[in-house]
Design a protein around this motif. Structure first.
Motif, PDB file in Angstrom:
ATOM      1  N   ALA A 121       0.603   9.461  -2.548  1.00  0.00           N
ATOM      2  CA  ALA A 121      -0.825   9.790  -2.406  1.00  0.00           C
ATOM      3  C   ALA A 121      -1.521   8.798  -1.474  1.00  0.00           C
ATOM      4  CB  ALA A 121      -1.497   9.787  -3.779  1.00  0.00           C
ATOM      5  N   THR A 122      -1.170   7.530  -1.582  1.00  0.00           N
ATOM      6  CA  THR A 122      -1.773   6.506  -0.723  1.00  0.00           C
ATOM      7  C   THR A 122      -1.383   6.735   0.730  1.00  0.00           C
ATOM      8  OG1 THR A 122      -1.745   4.942  -2.566  1.00  0.00           O
ATOM      9  CG2 THR A 122      -2.027   4.018  -0.360  1.00  0.00           C
ATOM     10  N   CYS A 123      -0.138   7.061   0.954  1.00  0.00           N
ATOM     11  CA  CYS A 123       0.320   7.351   2.315  1.00  0.00           C
ATOM     12  C   CYS A 123      -0.461   8.519   2.895  1.00  0.00           C
ATOM     13  CB  CYS A 123       1.813   7.654   2.306  1.00  0.00           C
ATOM     14  SG  CYS A 123       2.472   7.978   3.953  1.00  0.00           S
TER      15      CYS A 123
ATOM     16  N   VAL B 102      -3.490   9.496   2.113  1.00  0.00           N
ATOM     17  CA  VAL B 102      -4.853   9.033   2.400  1.00  0.00           C
ATOM     18  C   VAL B 102      -4.875   8.274   3.727  1.00  0.00           C
ATOM     19  CG1 VAL B 102      -6.619   7.348   1.692  1.00  0.00           C
ATOM     20  CG2 VAL B 102      -5.718   8.982   0.038  1.00  0.00           C
ATOM     21  N   LEU B 103      -3.870   7.445   3.945  1.00  0.00           N
ATOM     22  CA  LEU B 103      -3.830   6.630   5.163  1.00  0.00           C
ATOM     23  C   LEU B 103      -3.460   7.437   6.405  1.00  0.00           C
ATOM     24  CD1 LEU B 103      -2.087   3.452   3.717  1.00  0.00           C
ATOM     25  CD2 LEU B 103      -4.506   3.716   4.316  1.00  0.00           C
ATOM     26  N   CYS B 104      -2.671   8.482   6.241  1.00  0.00           N
ATOM     27  CA  CYS B 104      -2.196   9.248   7.398  1.00  0.00           C
ATOM     28  C   CYS B 104      -3.095  10.416   7.779  1.00  0.00           C
ATOM     29  CB  CYS B 104      -0.787   9.775   7.132  1.00  0.00           C
ATOM     30  SG  CYS B 104       0.446   8.475   7.089  1.00  0.00           S
ATOM     31  N   GLU B 105      -3.859  10.899   6.841  1.00  0.00           N
ATOM     32  CA  GLU B 105      -4.715  12.039   7.122  1.00  0.00           C
ATOM     33  C   GLU B 105      -6.115  11.555   7.450  1.00  0.00           C
ATOM     34  OE1 GLU B 105      -4.462  14.417   3.613  1.00  0.00           O
ATOM     35  OE2 GLU B 105      -2.377  14.938   3.970  1.00  0.00           O
ATOM     36  N   GLU B 106      -6.814  12.351   8.138  1.00  0.00           N
ATOM     37  CA  GLU B 106      -8.223  12.049   8.427  1.00  0.00           C
ATOM     38  C   GLU B 106      -8.999  12.452   7.185  1.00  0.00           C
ATOM     39  OE1 GLU B 106     -10.853  10.119  10.363  1.00  0.00           O
ATOM     40  OE2 GLU B 106      -8.908  10.444  11.269  1.00  0.00           O
ATOM     41  N   SER B 107      -9.045  11.543   6.229  1.00  0.00           N
ATOM     42  CA  SER B 107      -9.686  11.857   4.948  1.00  0.00           C
ATOM     43  C   SER B 107     -11.183  11.605   5.019  1.00  0.00           C
ATOM     44  CB  SER B 107      -9.062  11.022   3.831  1.00  0.00           C
ATOM     45  OG  SER B 107      -9.363   9.670   4.044  1.00  0.00           O
ATOM     46  N   HIS B 108     -11.858  12.126   4.043  1.00  0.00           N
ATOM     47  CA  HIS B 108     -13.304  11.958   3.962  1.00  0.00           C
ATOM     48  C   HIS B 108     -13.679  10.744   3.130  1.00  0.00           C
ATOM     49  CE1 HIS B 108     -12.839  16.046   5.376  1.00  0.00           C
ATOM     50  NE2 HIS B 108     -14.082  15.995   5.790  1.00  0.00           N
ATOM     51  N   LEU B 109     -12.684   9.944   2.753  1.00  0.00           N
ATOM     52  CA  LEU B 109     -12.961   8.736   1.989  1.00  0.00           C
ATOM     53  C   LEU B 109     -13.560   7.672   2.899  1.00  0.00           C
ATOM     54  CD1 LEU B 109      -9.795   8.251  -0.250  1.00  0.00           C
ATOM     55  CD2 LEU B 109     -12.052   8.989  -0.963  1.00  0.00           C
ATOM     56  N   ASP B 110     -14.535   6.981   2.389  1.00  0.00           N
ATOM     57  CA  ASP B 110     -15.078   5.847   3.123  1.00  0.00           C
ATOM     58  C   ASP B 110     -14.188   4.633   2.854  1.00  0.00           C
ATOM     59  OD1 ASP B 110     -15.651   5.201   0.498  1.00  0.00           O
ATOM     60  OD2 ASP B 110     -17.822   5.279   0.749  1.00  0.00           O
ATOM     61  N   GLU B 111     -14.531   3.515   3.447  1.00  0.00           N
ATOM     62  CA  GLU B 111     -13.698   2.323   3.270  1.00  0.00           C
ATOM     63  C   GLU B 111     -13.612   1.908   1.816  1.00  0.00           C
ATOM     64  OE1 GLU B 111     -14.315  -1.005   5.847  1.00  0.00           O
ATOM     65  OE2 GLU B 111     -13.760   0.136   7.619  1.00  0.00           O
ATOM     66  N   ALA B 112     -14.688   2.088   1.052  1.00  0.00           N
ATOM     67  CA  ALA B 112     -14.649   1.741  -0.369  1.00  0.00           C
ATOM     68  C   ALA B 112     -13.638   2.612  -1.105  1.00  0.00           C
ATOM     69  CB  ALA B 112     -16.036   1.877  -0.986  1.00  0.00           C
ATOM     70  N   GLY B 113     -13.601   3.899  -0.777  1.00  0.00           N
ATOM     71  CA  GLY B 113     -12.634   4.809  -1.393  1.00  0.00           C
ATOM     72  C   GLY B 113     -11.202   4.459  -1.019  1.00  0.00           C
ATOM     73  N   ILE B 114     -10.994   4.109   0.233  1.00  0.00           N
ATOM     74  CA  ILE B 114      -9.663   3.699   0.684  1.00  0.00           C
ATOM     75  C   ILE B 114      -9.252   2.409  -0.023  1.00  0.00           C
ATOM     76  CG2 ILE B 114      -8.337   2.872   2.670  1.00  0.00           C
ATOM     77  CD1 ILE B 114      -9.966   4.878   4.387  1.00  0.00           C
TER      78      ILE B 114
ATOM     79  N   VAL C 137     -10.166   1.386  -2.977  1.00  0.00           N
ATOM     80  CA  VAL C 137      -9.807   1.715  -4.361  1.00  0.00           C
ATOM     81  C   VAL C 137      -8.383   2.269  -4.414  1.00  0.00           C
ATOM     82  CG1 VAL C 137     -10.311   3.306  -6.270  1.00  0.00           C
ATOM     83  CG2 VAL C 137     -12.165   2.039  -5.181  1.00  0.00           C
ATOM     84  N   GLN C 138      -8.056   3.163  -3.484  1.00  0.00           N
ATOM     85  CA  GLN C 138      -6.708   3.739  -3.440  1.00  0.00           C
ATOM     86  C   GLN C 138      -5.664   2.654  -3.181  1.00  0.00           C
ATOM     87  OE1 GLN C 138      -5.902   7.096  -3.934  1.00  0.00           O
ATOM     88  NE2 GLN C 138      -3.761   6.489  -3.859  1.00  0.00           N
ATOM     89  N   LEU C 139      -5.946   1.757  -2.246  1.00  0.00           N
ATOM     90  CA  LEU C 139      -5.014   0.673  -1.926  1.00  0.00           C
ATOM     91  C   LEU C 139      -4.828  -0.271  -3.110  1.00  0.00           C
ATOM     92  CD1 LEU C 139      -6.249  -0.151   1.680  1.00  0.00           C
ATOM     93  CD2 LEU C 139      -4.033   0.862   1.075  1.00  0.00           C
ATOM     94  N   GLU C 140      -5.905  -0.583  -3.799  1.00  0.00           N
ATOM     95  CA  GLU C 140      -5.816  -1.474  -4.963  1.00  0.00           C
ATOM     96  C   GLU C 140      -5.005  -0.818  -6.078  1.00  0.00           C
ATOM     97  OE1 GLU C 140      -5.711  -4.551  -7.279  1.00  0.00           O
ATOM     98  OE2 GLU C 140      -6.604  -4.695  -5.277  1.00  0.00           O
ATOM     99  N   TRP C 141      -5.214   0.474  -6.290  1.00  0.00           N
ATOM    100  CA  TRP C 141      -4.439   1.209  -7.289  1.00  0.00           C
ATOM    101  C   TRP C 141      -2.955   1.173  -6.935  1.00  0.00           C
ATOM    102  CZ3 TRP C 141      -3.860   7.139  -7.568  1.00  0.00           C
ATOM    103  CH2 TRP C 141      -3.274   7.524  -8.791  1.00  0.00           C
ATOM    104  N   CYS C 142      -2.655   1.438  -5.694  1.00  0.00           N
ATOM    105  CA  CYS C 142      -1.270   1.435  -5.228  1.00  0.00           C
ATOM    106  C   CYS C 142      -0.650   0.044  -5.402  1.00  0.00           C
ATOM    107  CB  CYS C 142      -1.212   1.883  -3.765  1.00  0.00           C
ATOM    108  SG  CYS C 142       0.459   2.082  -3.125  1.00  0.00           S
ATOM    109  N   ARG C 143      -1.372  -0.980  -5.004  1.00  0.00           N
ATOM    110  CA  ARG C 143      -0.883  -2.358  -5.112  1.00  0.00           C
ATOM    111  C   ARG C 143      -0.568  -2.685  -6.570  1.00  0.00           C
ATOM    112  NH1 ARG C 143      -2.072  -7.352  -6.314  1.00  0.00           N
ATOM    113  NH2 ARG C 143      -4.050  -6.816  -7.265  1.00  0.00           N
ATOM    114  N   SER C 144      -1.465  -2.343  -7.452  1.00  0.00           N
ATOM    115  CA  SER C 144      -1.307  -2.627  -8.881  1.00  0.00           C
ATOM    116  C   SER C 144      -0.098  -1.903  -9.471  1.00  0.00           C
ATOM    117  CB  SER C 144      -2.595  -2.224  -9.602  1.00  0.00           C
ATOM    118  OG  SER C 144      -2.447  -2.287 -10.976  1.00  0.00           O
ATOM    119  N   VAL C 145       0.036  -0.621  -9.174  1.00  0.00           N
ATOM    120  CA  VAL C 145       1.154   0.174  -9.691  1.00  0.00           C
ATOM    121  C   VAL C 145       2.476  -0.355  -9.141  1.00  0.00           C
ATOM    122  CG1 VAL C 145       2.218   2.476  -9.631  1.00  0.00           C
ATOM    123  CG2 VAL C 145      -0.213   2.229 -10.155  1.00  0.00           C
TER     124      VAL C 145
END
Length: 124
Positions: free
Chosen positions: A62-64, A66-78, A80-88
């Motif tokens: 899922a993180t990949c 988000v990073l590879c697609e032109e998502s509508h997430l702002d930097e804060a959303g990205i 959060v996704q990165l922190e979740w991935c790092r933690s898991v």
């Protein structure tokens, strides 16, 4: 022709984003493979390894995306996704450390966690 500082920063940002996505892909592959090697009717510890591996693979995938697609997430959303991935990834690496033959997957998890940390540092 000279590249402006802003162009250089953009290129570096995109390279860092790609490196993080690539680390996520490698981790997802390693964790999915490791989880597939565990018998579903194994011990409680084997079941934990299988579940953590599957979860890590899904979060990294899922993180990949988000990073590879032109998502509508702002930097804060990205972030959060990165922190979740790092933690898991770090949790999964700890579980993998307790199993012989899982060193490569644990290493992929740690590398992905570090790539997420590194990329978060580039976000404003």
């Amino acid at each position: 022709m000279t590249t402006s500082t802003s162009q250089q920063e953009l290129f570096q940002f995109l390279e860092d984003r790609f490196a993080c996505a690539q680390a996520c892909t490698e981790c997802a592959r390693a964790c999915a493979l490791r989880a597939s090697l565990v018998a579903p009717d194994g011990t409680e510890e084997q079941e934990l390894l299988r579940r953590k591996g599957i979860m890590c693979a899904e979060v990294c995938d899922a993180t990949c995306r988000v990073l590879c697609e032109e998502s509508h997430l702002d930097e804060a959303g990205i972030r959060v996704q990165l922190e979740w991935c790092r933690s898991v990834c770090l949790e999964c690496a700890q579980v993998l450390d307790r199993h012989a033959g899982a060193e490569d997957a644990a290493k992929a998890c740690r590398e992905c966690a570090q790539a997420c940390t590194d990329f978060m540092a580039t976000l404003h």
